[in-house]
Design an enzyme around this catalytic site. Structure first.
Site, PDB file in Angstrom:
ATOM      1  N   HIS A 123      74.982  40.663  77.567  1.00  0.00           N
ATOM      2  CA  HIS A 123      75.222  39.408  76.860  1.00  0.00           C
ATOM      3  C   HIS A 123      76.366  38.697  77.571  1.00  0.00           C
ATOM      4  O   HIS A 123      77.246  39.320  78.160  1.00  0.00           O
ATOM      5  CB  HIS A 123      75.598  39.721  75.412  1.00  0.00           C
ATOM      6  CG  HIS A 123      75.699  38.542  74.503  1.00  0.00           C
ATOM      7  ND1 HIS A 123      76.787  37.685  74.517  1.00  0.00           N
ATOM      8  CD2 HIS A 123      74.866  38.071  73.533  1.00  0.00           C
ATOM      9  CE1 HIS A 123      76.628  36.752  73.594  1.00  0.00           C
ATOM     10  NE2 HIS A 123      75.472  36.951  72.990  1.00  0.00           N
ATOM     11  N   ASP A 200      79.498  47.900  74.812  1.00  0.00           N
ATOM     12  CA  ASP A 200      79.219  46.888  73.788  1.00  0.00           C
ATOM     13  C   ASP A 200      78.181  47.473  72.829  1.00  0.00           C
ATOM     14  O   ASP A 200      77.013  47.605  73.161  1.00  0.00           O
ATOM     15  CB  ASP A 200      78.693  45.617  74.457  1.00  0.00           C
ATOM     16  CG  ASP A 200      78.287  44.543  73.445  1.00  0.00           C
ATOM     17  OD1 ASP A 200      78.366  44.793  72.231  1.00  0.00           O
ATOM     18  OD2 ASP A 200      77.867  43.456  73.888  1.00  0.00           O
ATOM     19  N   GLN A 203      74.448  45.881  69.281  1.00  0.00           N
ATOM     20  CA  GLN A 203      73.058  46.072  68.893  1.00  0.00           C
ATOM     21  C   GLN A 203      72.740  47.534  68.588  1.00  0.00           C
ATOM     22  O   GLN A 203      71.588  47.872  68.284  1.00  0.00           O
ATOM     23  CB  GLN A 203      72.132  45.579  70.012  1.00  0.00           C
ATOM     24  CG  GLN A 203      72.283  44.107  70.356  1.00  0.00           C
ATOM     25  CD  GLN A 203      71.804  43.188  69.253  1.00  0.00           C
ATOM     26  OE1 GLN A 203      71.066  43.590  68.357  1.00  0.00           O
ATOM     27  NE2 GLN A 203      72.202  41.928  69.310  1.00  0.00           N
ATOM     28  N   LYS A 226      76.074  41.624  62.511  1.00  0.00           N
ATOM     29  CA  LYS A 226      74.775  42.193  62.873  1.00  0.00           C
ATOM     30  C   LYS A 226      74.493  43.492  62.107  1.00  0.00           C
ATOM     31  O   LYS A 226      73.396  44.033  62.197  1.00  0.00           O
ATOM     32  CB  LYS A 226      74.714  42.455  64.378  1.00  0.00           C
ATOM     33  CG  LYS A 226      74.851  41.198  65.238  1.00  0.00           C
ATOM     34  CD  LYS A 226      74.737  41.520  66.712  1.00  0.00           C
ATOM     35  CE  LYS A 226      75.153  40.346  67.582  1.00  0.00           C
ATOM     36  NZ  LYS A 226      74.284  39.163  67.428  1.00  0.00           N
ATOM     37  N   CYS A 364      71.620  34.253  75.452  1.00  0.00           N
ATOM     38  CA  CYS A 364      72.944  34.507  76.043  1.00  0.00           C
ATOM     39  C   CYS A 364      72.874  35.617  77.079  1.00  0.00           C
ATOM     40  O   CYS A 364      73.762  36.482  77.160  1.00  0.00           O
ATOM     41  CB  CYS A 364      73.965  34.852  74.959  1.00  0.00           C
ATOM     42  SG  CYS A 364      74.346  33.491  73.857  1.00  0.00           S
TER      43      CYS A 364
END
Length: 406
Positions: A123, A200, A203, A226, A364
């Site tokens: 991202h 990261d 997700q 999220k 993104c």
């Protein structure tokens, strides 16, 4: 173990009960932001209606109640992710957390010709901060390339690890391809070369059990909105030694022990990184979101979403001219696709008329779409509150749109 009642769970999400353009809403954009269960909304409402006060400042009852509820988010997140609470910096989300690492940890260390390794599937939030650091210092950002199936080229990655590399930055799960990256193996390889790694987890945390301590990374970042929580919430986990050595990123109230015009003594980590009044209601809502996820169990959620992913993949593959991007064996419930001769934005716009919410565009992740030679995709991202019937509605809608646009 009894399987959760997914129908009853779905009823906990008020937005899923509404209609769009006279059609039942089919929400397939959870990778962008998740829907919020009633428990999260009620927790935030209780703060605003019953004990609104600032945290860590007041000795009165409302202040104490607000502080306890706010700090419960840190404690519950630590339990969810198997880490120490004092290693979690509460912040506005993944973007802030990555920038905190970039400016406070990495920038003071970088020299000209140093290297930051970033994967092709990141991202922009995990690309742009590193580019800014490189521009300031003369360092370079190098790409960890991927294979056509959307997986990391691990042989190439291993060959890139060398003394000039000062950080590896990689997504736990791709927001476009759904690929679940082998972050443990990548961290192990990086450690052999003494290279820190940032993961990261935006997700990943909402969709599967995550044990940060078992990954072996140095930094792990994620966002609250999220994972059923409010926007403007998230956290940075970092090894305690890093947090102690890092200087404050933003100065102000509550990140200090004492202030005079001659000097300032900063608070201990993680509080020295939490200047100013925080998003109190948001983190109280995030604490409720953690409770909700744990009541269901991340194992059950992962199983349910795997079932939905398999069903959706099979059904979408029956549509002529439809191409799915990313077919890694280890994949989360994200499906990016394109249909020959039809622009992604047209697909998404016409699906919306049918009450179906999917994402369209570059998500993104411009460098990733460039790798596949495409300008945009549609993305259907599934969560445990979705159903097979909603997948069927998506497939029916795509067939209808394809006929209309043919």
């Amino acid at each position: 173990m009894t399987a959760p009642d997914w129908t009853a769970i779905r009823a906990d999400f008020p937005t899923l009960q509404r209609q769009v353009h006279g059609k039942p809403l089919v929400y397939l954009d959870t990778a962008n932001t998740s829907q919020k269960p009633r428990a999260v909304v009620e927790a935030m409402d209780a703060y605003y209606s019953q004990y609104t006060a600032n945290v860590s400042r007041a000795v009165h009852t409302l202040g104490a109640e607000a502080t306890e509820a706010y700090e419960s988010a840190r404690t519950k997140l630590a339990g969810l992710l198997k880490v120490r609470a004092d290693e979690l910096v509460l912040c506005s989300g993944t973007t802030f957390a990555i920038n905190l690492v970039a400016y406070s940890y990495l920038l003071p260390k970088l020299q000209p010709d140093d290297v930051i390794l970033v994967s092709r599937m990141e991202h922009h939030a995990n690309i742009v901060p590193w580019q800014l650091m490189a521009e300031r210092t003369g360092a370079k950002v190098e790409v960890i390339e991927i294979l056509q199936d959307g997986t990391i080229d691990m042989d190439a990655f291993a060959a890139q690890l060398r003394p000039q590399v000062k950080l590896v930055a990689v997504a736990h799960v791709s927001n476009v391809l759904g690929t679940i990256n082998p972050v443990r193996e990548m961290a192990k390889l990086s450690r052999k070369h003494g290279i820190p790694m940032l993961v990261d987890g935006s997700q990943a945390v909402p969709h599967m059990p995550v044990d940060i301590s078992s990954i072996g990374c140095d930094f792990y970042v994620f966002t609250g909105h999220k994972m059923l929580g409010p926007t403007g919430t998230g956290a940075l986990w970092a090894k305690a030694a890093h947090l102690e050595a890092m200087p404050p990123f933003i100065g102000g109230g509550e990140m200090i022990k004492s202030v005079s015009f001659e000097s300032t003594t900063f608070n201990r980590a993680p509080y020295k990184f939490e200047a100013g009044t925080p998003n109190i209601a948001g983190f109280i809502g995030l604490a409720a979101a953690v409770d909700y996820l744990q009541a269901i169990s991340l194992d059950a959620i992962a199983t349910r979403e795997r079932e939905l992913l398999e069903y959706a993949t099979q059904q979408l593959q029956t549509i002529d001219g439809l191409r799915i991007f990313g077919d890694a064996a280890d994949k989360a419930s994200v499906i990016s696709f394109a249909i020959d001769g039809t622009h992604a934005h047209d697909l998404a716009t016409m699906l919306d008329i049918e009450g179906i919410a999917v994402r369209s565009g570059q998500h993104c992740a411009h460098p990733l779409l460039q790798f596949y030679g495409i300008s945009a995709t549609c993305r259907a991202s599934l969560a445990f509150y979705n159903t097979e019937a909603e997948v069927d509605a998506l497939v029916t809608g795509l067939r209808k749109v394809r006929t209309l646009l043919a």
